[in-house]
Design an enzyme around this catalytic site. Structure first.
Site, PDB file in Angstrom:
ATOM      1  CG  ASN A 172      -1.904   1.437   1.177  1.00  0.00           C
ATOM      2  OD1 ASN A 172      -2.749   1.335   0.643  1.00  0.00           O
ATOM      3  ND2 ASN A 172      -1.315   1.965   2.646  1.00  0.00           N
ATOM      4  CD  GLU A 173      -1.323   5.567   0.240  1.00  0.00           C
ATOM      5  OE1 GLU A 173      -1.056   6.238   1.247  1.00  0.00           O
ATOM      6  OE2 GLU A 173      -2.741   6.195   0.033  1.00  0.00           O
ATOM      7  CE1 TYR A 244      -9.189   9.113   0.522  1.00  0.00           C
ATOM      8  CE2 TYR A 244      -6.420   8.774   0.294  1.00  0.00           C
ATOM      9  CZ  TYR A 244      -7.866   7.924   0.702  1.00  0.00           C
ATOM     10  OH  TYR A 244      -7.933   6.735   0.718  1.00  0.00           O
ATOM     11  CD  GLU A 292      -6.026   3.800   0.460  1.00  0.00           C
ATOM     12  OE1 GLU A 292      -5.812   5.846   0.701  1.00  0.00           O
ATOM     13  OE2 GLU A 292      -5.159   3.310   0.758  1.00  0.00           O
ATOM     14  CD  GLN A 352     -10.710   3.705   6.175  1.00  0.00           C
ATOM     15  OE1 GLN A 352     -11.279   3.375   6.936  1.00  0.00           O
ATOM     16  NE2 GLN A 352      -9.317   3.822   5.859  1.00  0.00           N
TER      17      GLN A 352
HETATM   18  O1  AHR Z   1      -7.614   5.864   3.813  1.00  0.00           O
HETATM   19  C1  AHR Z   1      -6.877   6.362   4.920  1.00  0.00           C
HETATM   20  C2  AHR Z   1      -5.316   6.243   4.736  1.00  0.00           C
HETATM   21  O2  AHR Z   1      -5.000   7.150   3.492  1.00  0.00           O
HETATM   22  C3  AHR Z   1      -5.124   4.843   3.759  1.00  0.00           C
HETATM   23  O3  AHR Z   1      -4.366   4.159   5.050  1.00  0.00           O
HETATM   24  C4  AHR Z   1      -3.884   5.198   2.918  1.00  0.00           C
HETATM   25  O4  AHR Z   1      -3.202   4.082   2.096  1.00  0.00           O
HETATM   26  C5  AHR Z   1      -4.105   6.760   2.270  1.00  0.00           C
HETATM   27  O5  AHR Z   1      -2.980   7.686   2.604  1.00  0.00           O
END
Ligand code: AHR
Length: 504
Positions: A172-173, A244, A292, A352
């Site tokens: 992840n990331e 985001y 995400e 989420q």
């Molecule tokens: O979704 C929240 C966080 O955002 C996750 O844990 C991470 O992968 C991202 O930075």
């Protein structure tokens, strides 16, 4: 009033919709798991401690795939901690979110939950503090039918049938300095490649996702994807993208145009992937797993207002965003963008699912309710079916501080030939002006409107709460109509609309 026209024809198709694009994400973060999907003792909980009210809302939301268990959490996670008799499971520190993890809920509990929710699991593995051996061990435990140490262990743990997880995230990331075990693109690319090869030795049909960038704003964006794919191109199927968005100050126009960034992100990632494919002389095509995405008031979290840093507490209230009307409109337009790229975005997860950055909110021992963002997601997942059409928009532009001039509308159209339904989803990005919108249905031989809803409100800050859970809901469109084979509607400022037609 500004006028905009959309051209739609069933002959012009982007691609069939992969239902995985309506995925979501459950991370051991905040209260997503504990007192979110899992709360033994809750009045609606079943024998497995799974909240029935949340399961009902998850089914209504229409999510298809759930990514689990992280996120940043997975990069320090030992999957073995979360299996076997609960009383024997260790309590650990989770350094990613500075919380205490009881491990009461783990892999087999998640699989039981996924079965009950009717969703496909997408598992992420730890390539931060762990590596190849742990990854193949997890795969054997999860997917092998039996007769080996790890598969028999799963059977002893009560999961007789293999879980048969088809899609896996290789970490992840890993591009983010905040990630446990953060690596250079070269180091990660090598590790992801050997892990992917080993997993394919076990099962050549697995679908594997390599980590792309955690945001388009990362200084390594582009170069990261290129290097990682140089190593992994022949052994992975997807490259991930994460994004985001949030409202900055009162810059509504830029916030409403957030999907422009997502659009460019997808175009640039696919161009990079295709470039690597060309250099390698490969005929494979790498798709995007946008695993995400959401509205997230991350800046507030980082400066302490959203709940971090925690001091080693259990399931704290982290990033429980009270989503507004404006946030819901932006979420609607992010979904429109994902659909518009149906030819390359073949999986996506809203981040989420419950409580943390979520469509669904709960109170411990109390009710569960739909946040504003629940509605555009649920309606899109229900009505966007079949294929995405290649539409043309003729619309004025809106000036934005972040993205320059952008089309004032953000539309997509889907067509399901099986039931003859055309669905038009459209966002009016203008913060203060109505736009008059029309589409000729002549390519379909006309049509009739069967459902028309709009999400808009004079108060763009209105939210749904425990006490007023239906303050913000989609309403019937006030003036959408079909006349002489033309669909038309006045789209309120800062609004998301869905127009469903029976055509032909
Ligand atoms: O979704 C929240 C966080 O955002 C996750 O844990 C991470 O992968 C991202 O930075």
């Amino acid at each position: 009033m500004q006028q905009a026209r959309l051209s739609v024809d069933p002959a012009f198709v982007v691609a069939p919709i992969n239902r995985r694009v309506f995925g979501s994400f459950v991370e051991h973060m905040g209260r997503c798991v504990y007192t979110g999907i899992y709360e033994p003792g809750h009045p609606t909980a079943d024998d497995d401690g799974l909240r029935g009210d949340v399961l009902d809302l998850v089914r209504e939301l229409g999510v298809t795939t759930i990514r689990y268990p992280g996120g940043n959490f997975v990069s320090g996670y030992r999957w073995e901690d979360g299996v076997g008799p609960v009383q024997d499971r260790p309590t650990r520190l989770d350094p990613a979110w500075r919380t205490i993890e009881s491990n009461e809920f783990g892999l087999n509990e998640f699989m039981r939950w996924a079965r009950k929710a009717g969703v496909e699991p997408m598992l992420a593995m730890n390539l931060g503090t762990r590596g190849l051996q742990e990854a193949v061990d997890l795969l054997e435990y999860t997917n092998h039918p039996g007769g080996t140490a790890l598969s028999d262990l799963r059977i002893r743990h009560g999961a007789t049938d293999p879980h048969d997880v088809r899609i896996w995230c290789l970490g992840n990331e890993m591009d983010g300095p905040w990630q446990l075990g953060h690596k250079s693109a070269d180091d990660y690319g090598r590790l992801a490649a050997v892990t992917a090869r080993a997993m394919r030795q076990f099962d050549p049909h697995l679908e594997l996702v390599a980590c792309g960038s955690s945001s388009r704003a990362m200084p390594t964006f582009g170069a990261w994807e290129a290097t990682v794919l140089e190593h992994t191109y022949e052994v992975v199927d997807h490259i991930s993208a994460h994004a985001y968005y949030q409202l900055h100050g009162d810059d509504h126009a830029s916030f409403l145009a957030s999907a422009v960034d997502m659009d460019r992100f997808i175009d640039q990632v696919t161009a990079t992937a295709d470039h690597v494919g060309a250099r390698l002389g490969s005929d494979r095509r790498i798709d995007v797993s946008f695993d995400e995405w959401n509205v997230w008031y991350l800046e507030e979290l980082m400066d302490g207002r959203g709940g971090l840093p925690q001091d080693w507490t259990v399931a704290p209230r982290t990033s429980e965003e009270p989503y507004t009307v404006l946030d819901a409109v932006v979420v609607g337009s992010l979904l429109i963008t994902l659909l518009r790229h149906a030819d390359r975005v073949t999986a996506a997860s809203q981040a989420q699912l419950v409580n943390t950055i979520s469509a669904i909110r709960t109170e411990p021992g109390g009710p569960a309710w739909r946040q504003t963002i629940f509605h555009p997601f649920a309606l899109t997942a229900r009505h966007a079916r079949g294929t995405v059409l290649d539409v043309r928009l003729d619309a004025p532009t809106l000036a934005t501080e972040r993205y320059g001039p952008v089309p004032v509308l953000d539309p997509v159209a889907t067509y399901d030939a099986d039931d003859g339904r055309l669905t038009v989803l459209v966002v009016n990005r203008h913060p203060s002006e109505e736009v008059s919108f029309s589409t000729s249905l002549h390519g379909f031989g006309g049509g009739t409107l069967v459902e028309a809803v709009v999400l808009a409100d004079k108060d763009l800050t209105a939210v749904n709460t425990q006490d007023d859970p239906d303050r913000v809901v989609p309403r019937e469109h006030p003036d959408a109509s079909v006349r002489d084979g033309t669909l038309s509607a006045r789209l309120p400022p800062a609004s998301w609309s869905m127009l469903v037609l029976e055509v032909g």
